[in-house]
Design a protein around this motif. Sequence first.
Motif: not given
Length: 345
Positions: A218-232
């Motif tokens: 849940n937390y990583t999904e939260f961060e994916k939405i927040r950071i967007g395409e910049r996250l690998v």
Amino acid sequence: MNLPKDIQHNEFLIKVPMVIVAAIAAVPIWIAMDFLMNTMHVSNDEAVSTAITVFLMAGIFVGRYFAELLIIHFKDLRGLALAIFSVLVVSSIVLFAQLAFPFEGSPALHLLLYWLPFVISSIMLGMLIKTVRAFGKRELQEARSVAAHNQSELHLLQSQLSPHFLFNTLNNLYGLSLTQHEKIPPLLLKLSDLLRYSVYDSNEIFVPLKDELAYIDNYTEFEKIRIGERLVLKTDMDKPTDPNIKIAPMLLIVFIENAFKHSKNTADELIYIDMSLKTWNNLILFSIKNSFSKSAEEHKIMNKSSGFGLANVKKRLEILYPKDHELTINEDATSYEVILRLKSK
């Protein structure tokens, strides 16, 4: 000074079982003494055996009384017990030496060489029994005191962790609401799930590992939405289904939260995070590595923001996994890596 009746009654109840135990213990002692006197062809063997048994039990009770007086003034009960045991061994050797090689001389000296080491041995035996019991009780009390302190400290640490996480998350939401307000609704739903776990489930000492991993998802999904395409983000997380594999709640999330936070602070275009979790037998191996920039300003921000969470998790590891964990942190100019090995509960 007269003691209250309830205290006198309690002391009487304590003494009665001791007298009964002493009476029961006296029977095999008397039988052994009678057998020894018969072997030595001592006349009036039953009377002598009775006298020896009475003196032995009396010496033990006297020794217990002396030990009570000494225990009050001695902090090192282990050393006291060792000293008493040494005297007991020496007096016993003298006694058995006299039995094996009787003194041929004055009857009075002959009697003294028999009875003096015997009386000393019986008193030392009583003192040793009382001292060892007192040492055991003191160790148990200290262990209970340490356990109570650790339990209290653990609850305090866990109660601090949820507000710490909430504070950081709300700060992130506030910053996001100013620039990308369209992302707020799905983030609030994820935040609701995260808070439900951190408020209710994190009160337990240990939780199933699968629940902790669901929280991390849940937390990583939260961060994916927040950071967007910049996250690998690369993940290789085992998904145990056995509820008997347990871990301390919100233990791993501190490292994951720091990885996202510190990577976001870098000036690089992309944020690289690689995390994995493996389980085998009763061991858990967790690792997470993130891109990292060690400029002076960013290093200052990192230390300030992660100091509380890292100190918290280290203290919890010491309390919950003493000698059952190994935490390694590797840091260089471009990356920051955490490796945690621990035994599952």
